[in-house]
Design an enzyme around this catalytic site. Structure first.
Site, PDB file in Angstrom:
ATOM      1  N   THR A 120       0.564   5.069   2.180  1.00  0.00           N
ATOM      2  CA  THR A 120      -0.156   5.534   3.358  1.00  0.00           C
ATOM      3  C   THR A 120      -1.204   6.589   3.035  1.00  0.00           C
ATOM      4  O   THR A 120      -2.179   6.741   3.773  1.00  0.00           O
ATOM      5  CB  THR A 120       0.813   6.113   4.390  1.00  0.00           C
ATOM      6  N   HIS A 125      -2.441  -3.037  -3.452  1.00  0.00           N
ATOM      7  CA  HIS A 125      -3.798  -2.843  -2.940  1.00  0.00           C
ATOM      8  C   HIS A 125      -4.775  -2.655  -4.104  1.00  0.00           C
ATOM      9  O   HIS A 125      -5.904  -3.151  -4.072  1.00  0.00           O
ATOM     10  CB  HIS A 125      -3.809  -1.625  -2.012  1.00  0.00           C
ATOM     11  N   GLU A 185       2.599  -0.848   4.562  1.00  0.00           N
ATOM     12  CA  GLU A 185       2.254   0.519   4.172  1.00  0.00           C
ATOM     13  C   GLU A 185       3.550   1.280   3.886  1.00  0.00           C
ATOM     14  O   GLU A 185       4.466   1.286   4.711  1.00  0.00           O
ATOM     15  CB  GLU A 185       1.482   1.226   5.289  1.00  0.00           C
ATOM     16  N   HIS A 212       0.840  -1.189   0.000  1.00  0.00           N
ATOM     17  CA  HIS A 212       0.000   0.000   0.000  1.00  0.00           C
ATOM     18  C   HIS A 212       0.879   1.245   0.000  1.00  0.00           C
ATOM     19  O   HIS A 212       2.073   1.164   0.280  1.00  0.00           O
ATOM     20  CB  HIS A 212      -0.833   0.093   1.285  1.00  0.00           C
ATOM     21  N   ASP A 250      -3.391   2.512  -4.913  1.00  0.00           N
ATOM     22  CA  ASP A 250      -2.064   2.400  -4.303  1.00  0.00           C
ATOM     23  C   ASP A 250      -1.444   1.007  -4.477  1.00  0.00           C
ATOM     24  O   ASP A 250      -2.161   0.027  -4.593  1.00  0.00           O
ATOM     25  CB  ASP A 250      -2.124   2.782  -2.824  1.00  0.00           C
TER      26      ASP A 250
END
Length: 261
Positions: free
Chosen positions: A34, A139, A97, A32, A149
């Site tokens: 953030t 993601h 992340e 991902h 992302d």
């Protein structure tokens, strides 16, 4: 809480986790960004019980790695998502992340030191868990209608070069036949079939609608990032063929024929 990886620089335990579903292997590494101004802000939010979201790791812009949830536990990072026809991606995955403010806030490049840390951490995770290369995912791969992302600037080729993930060199953008919103018929059905075989959540109905456009755009972000427009042009389709040939040939005559084109 004890860090799972020797690469962890800091622990910031989050209350936002639960137990993994029984009988499901942890076989996806999900990446991902953030979508927040700083890594510290993201870590604070992911650790805050009010947020109801979390992730196993955060990699800051300077390469610092913070662990928030144990790998044995189910972090809350994937949301409503599917891959290979399976839901509950949170039970199946370990999430990283990557600190970046995202598409809506300038979407800066990922620093080299950050990517090196992501590669090192990802390789360490995959060495300890049954995660095949083709299940190192974005993601946006598992939630193409909701998420972008880590996006088209993320260097998937660099990760694959270091042994992390499945990737082939994208076919150059050129002219030729393409499919877009409003198209329908057997060729669209074959395209949908191959995308679904690779893993994307997509109905195979022969109609190039919004869902197919979103999946094509997600595929482009990961595998053909030079142009992300949701149009299945010759470059996108050829890149998909090459990915398919690099794995087990798809089941079904239509998809197999498409992969041989």
């Amino acid at each position: 809480m004890i860090g799972d990886s020797p690469l962890v620089n800091a622990l910031r335990p989050s209350a936002n986790f639960g137990g993994r579903a029984e009988g499901i292997a942890t076989d996806i590494l999900l990446l991902h960004y953030t979508d927040m101004p700083t890594a510290d802000a993201a870590i604070a939010w992911l650790a805050d019980p009010r947020s109801q979201v979390s992730c196993h790791y955060v990699v800051a812009e300077d390469g610092t790695i913070t662990q928030l949830v144990s790998e044995r536990d189910r972090a809350w990072h994937a949301g409503v998502s599917t891959w290979k026809g399976q839901g509950d991606i949170n039970s199946r995955s370990i999430g990283i992340e990557i600190a970046n403010c995202g598409h809506d806030h300038g979407y800066p490049d990922f620093p080299d030191v950050q990517i090196e840390a992501v590669i090192a951490l990802g390789c360490d995770i995959c060495a300890r868990n049954p995660i095949p290369a083709a299940r190192v995912l974005a993601h946006s791969d598992v939630a193409p209608g909701r998420k972008r992302d880590p996006g088209e600037k993320f260097p998937w080729a660099r990760l694959a070069g270091a042994g992390l993930g499945h990737f082939v060199e994208p076919e150059p953008i050129r002219g030729g036949r393409f499919f877009q919103i409003g198209d329908h018929g057997a060729p669209v059905e074959a395209l949908q079939g191959l995308l679904a075989w690779y893993g994307y959540g997509l109905d195979i109905d022969g109609d190039f609608g919004t869902d197919t456009q979103q999946v094509v755009a997600a595929f482009q972000r990961h595998f053909r990032p030079e142009r992300v427009d949701g149009v299945a042009d010759a470059s996108t389709i050829a890149t998909l063929h090459r990915l398919a040939r690099a794995l087990t040939p798809p089941a079904g005559q239509g998809a197999a024929e498409m992969a041989r084109d």
